[in-house]
Design a protein around this motif. Structure first.
Motif, PDB file in Angstrom:
ATOM      1  N   UNK A   1      71.094 -14.422 -60.486  1.00 40.88           N
ATOM      2  CA  UNK A   1      71.284 -15.368 -59.396  1.00 40.88           C
ATOM      3  C   UNK A   1      70.326 -15.045 -58.252  1.00 40.88           C
ATOM      4  N   UNK A   2      69.833 -16.081 -57.583  1.00 41.75           N
ATOM      5  CA  UNK A   2      68.932 -15.887 -56.442  1.00 41.75           C
ATOM      6  C   UNK A   2      69.625 -15.136 -55.310  1.00 41.75           C
ATOM      7  N   UNK A   3      70.937 -15.234 -55.227  1.00 34.12           N
ATOM      8  CA  UNK A   3      71.705 -14.567 -54.176  1.00 34.12           C
ATOM      9  C   UNK A   3      72.029 -13.102 -54.514  1.00 34.12           C
ATOM     10  N   UNK A   4      71.649 -12.666 -55.694  1.00 36.70           N
ATOM     11  CA  UNK A   4      71.908 -11.284 -56.112  1.00 36.70           C
ATOM     12  C   UNK A   4      71.139 -10.296 -55.229  1.00 36.70           C
ATOM     13  N   UNK A   5      71.565  -9.047 -55.226  1.00 35.56           N
ATOM     14  CA  UNK A   5      70.962  -8.015 -54.373  1.00 35.56           C
ATOM     15  C   UNK A   5      69.466  -7.859 -54.667  1.00 35.56           C
ATOM     16  N   UNK A   6      68.648  -7.922 -53.607  1.00 34.57           N
ATOM     17  CA  UNK A   6      67.198  -7.753 -53.708  1.00 34.57           C
ATOM     18  C   UNK A   6      66.885  -6.273 -53.913  1.00 34.57           C
ATOM     19  N   UNK A   7      66.162  -5.933 -55.000  1.00 36.04           N
ATOM     20  CA  UNK A   7      65.803  -4.533 -55.266  1.00 36.04           C
ATOM     21  C   UNK A   7      64.301  -4.288 -55.128  1.00 36.04           C
ATOM     22  N   UNK A   8      63.511  -5.365 -55.069  1.00 39.72           N
ATOM     23  CA  UNK A   8      62.070  -5.195 -54.945  1.00 39.72           C
ATOM     24  C   UNK A   8      61.351  -6.525 -54.916  1.00 39.72           C
TER      25      UNK A   8
ATOM     26  N   UNK B   1      51.464 -14.268 -56.234  1.00 36.25           N
ATOM     27  CA  UNK B   1      52.924 -14.207 -56.145  1.00 36.25           C
ATOM     28  C   UNK B   1      53.409 -13.106 -55.201  1.00 36.25           C
ATOM     29  N   UNK B   2      54.582 -13.356 -54.670  1.00 38.31           N
ATOM     30  CA  UNK B   2      55.382 -12.375 -53.940  1.00 38.31           C
ATOM     31  C   UNK B   2      56.826 -12.709 -54.296  1.00 38.31           C
ATOM     32  N   UNK B   3      57.162 -12.491 -55.575  1.00 37.99           N
ATOM     33  CA  UNK B   3      58.447 -12.910 -56.129  1.00 37.99           C
ATOM     34  C   UNK B   3      59.532 -11.869 -55.902  1.00 37.99           C
ATOM     35  N   UNK B   4      60.755 -12.330 -55.577  1.00 37.22           N
ATOM     36  CA  UNK B   4      61.861 -11.383 -55.444  1.00 37.22           C
ATOM     37  C   UNK B   4      62.275 -10.813 -56.798  1.00 37.22           C
ATOM     38  N   UNK B   5      62.647  -9.540 -56.794  1.00 35.64           N
ATOM     39  CA  UNK B   5      63.246  -8.861 -57.945  1.00 35.64           C
ATOM     40  C   UNK B   5      64.689  -8.560 -57.554  1.00 35.64           C
ATOM     41  N   UNK B   6      65.627  -9.008 -58.365  1.00 37.08           N
ATOM     42  CA  UNK B   6      67.039  -8.854 -58.022  1.00 37.08           C
ATOM     43  C   UNK B   6      67.815  -8.124 -59.120  1.00 37.08           C
ATOM     44  N   UNK B   7      69.025  -7.646 -58.747  1.00 36.01           N
ATOM     45  CA  UNK B   7      69.895  -6.970 -59.722  1.00 36.01           C
ATOM     46  C   UNK B   7      70.422  -7.930 -60.777  1.00 36.01           C
ATOM     47  N   UNK B   8      70.724  -9.145 -60.384  1.00 36.62           N
ATOM     48  CA  UNK B   8      71.288 -10.137 -61.301  1.00 36.62           C
ATOM     49  C   UNK B   8      70.415 -11.371 -61.380  1.00 36.62           C
TER      50      UNK B   8
ATOM     51  N   UNK C   1      66.029  -5.562 -64.136  1.00 34.56           N
ATOM     52  CA  UNK C   1      66.053  -6.440 -62.969  1.00 34.56           C
ATOM     53  C   UNK C   1      65.615  -7.835 -63.377  1.00 34.56           C
ATOM     54  N   UNK C   2      65.714  -8.763 -62.418  1.00 35.08           N
ATOM     55  CA  UNK C   2      65.353 -10.166 -62.651  1.00 35.08           C
ATOM     56  C   UNK C   2      64.249 -10.577 -61.689  1.00 35.08           C
ATOM     57  N   UNK C   3      63.297 -11.307 -62.225  1.00 37.86           N
ATOM     58  CA  UNK C   3      62.093 -11.775 -61.542  1.00 37.86           C
ATOM     59  C   UNK C   3      62.291 -13.260 -61.277  1.00 37.86           C
ATOM     60  N   UNK C   4      62.193 -13.694 -60.015  1.00 39.50           N
ATOM     61  CA  UNK C   4      62.399 -15.100 -59.639  1.00 39.50           C
ATOM     62  C   UNK C   4      61.062 -15.695 -59.208  1.00 39.50           C
TER      63      UNK C   4
END
Length: 186
Positions: free
Chosen positions: A89-96, A80-87, A47-50
């Protein structure tokens, strides 16, 4: 007669404690058979950490600043309360979400202390979390951090997370970090 009575009283007091029961139990050991029935699994996550420090809705904020004489930022602490996404990109599906804190813990390089839970919101891991507690040498190309525990599906978790910065803005401090996680759990 007194010595017999004293001996009997001592004997009764000494051995009667082994027959008493206590209603509240502080600890209890489970038989080893339980761990044999449940197979340990190895799970790989990607996953990706933003980490967003600027804008109208930052996901990371500085809660403690460095001392005035500090040149390196040593001591700065971020919640922090950073989004974790599949890709990436910030618009990628949020997974955690990555929730916790990190701090600049080194006076000599950009070494961060990471105290973070990865709380998952999707799929079979929804409601489960992994906990990271360790050093993140942020300028290294790939950093390894320990997984020290978990909850839900990841109960009794242990493993490691490999982090690689995909994008970083020196002006804002915003970053996107790719994570490859290997975790053992029941």
């Amino acid at each position: 007669m007194a010595s017999v009575l004293t001996f009997f009283s001592f004997y009764l007091m000494l051995f009667s404690t082994s027959f008493t029961t206590i209603n509240g139990v502080f600890s209890n050991q489970s038989p080893m058979e339980i761990s044999i029935k449940r197979m340990e699994k190895l799970t790989h996550l990607h996953f990706y950490f933003h980490d967003i420090l600027d804008g109208t809705n930052p996901s990371a904020i500085r809660i403690v600043g460095p001392p005035k004489k500090s040149v390196s930022g040593f001591g700065s602490t971020f919640m922090i309360d950073d989004p974790l996404t599949e890709g990436p990109e910030a618009s990628s599906k949020l997974v955690g979400r990555a929730q916790g804190m990190y701090a600049l813990a080194s006076q000599h390089d950009l070494g961060l202390l990471m105290v973070i839970n990865y709380a998952f919101l999707e799929g079979m891991y929804k409601g489960s979390a992994l906990s990271i507690l360790g050093r993140n040498p942020a300028l290294d190309t790939v950093r390894e951090m320990p997984i020290v525990g978990g909850s839900g599906v990841f109960r009794y978790a242990r493993g490691y997370a490999l982090a690689k910065t995909v994008w970083f803005s020196p002006k804002s401090g915003n970053a996107v970090v790719q994570y490859n996680v290997s975790v053992l759990h029941f």
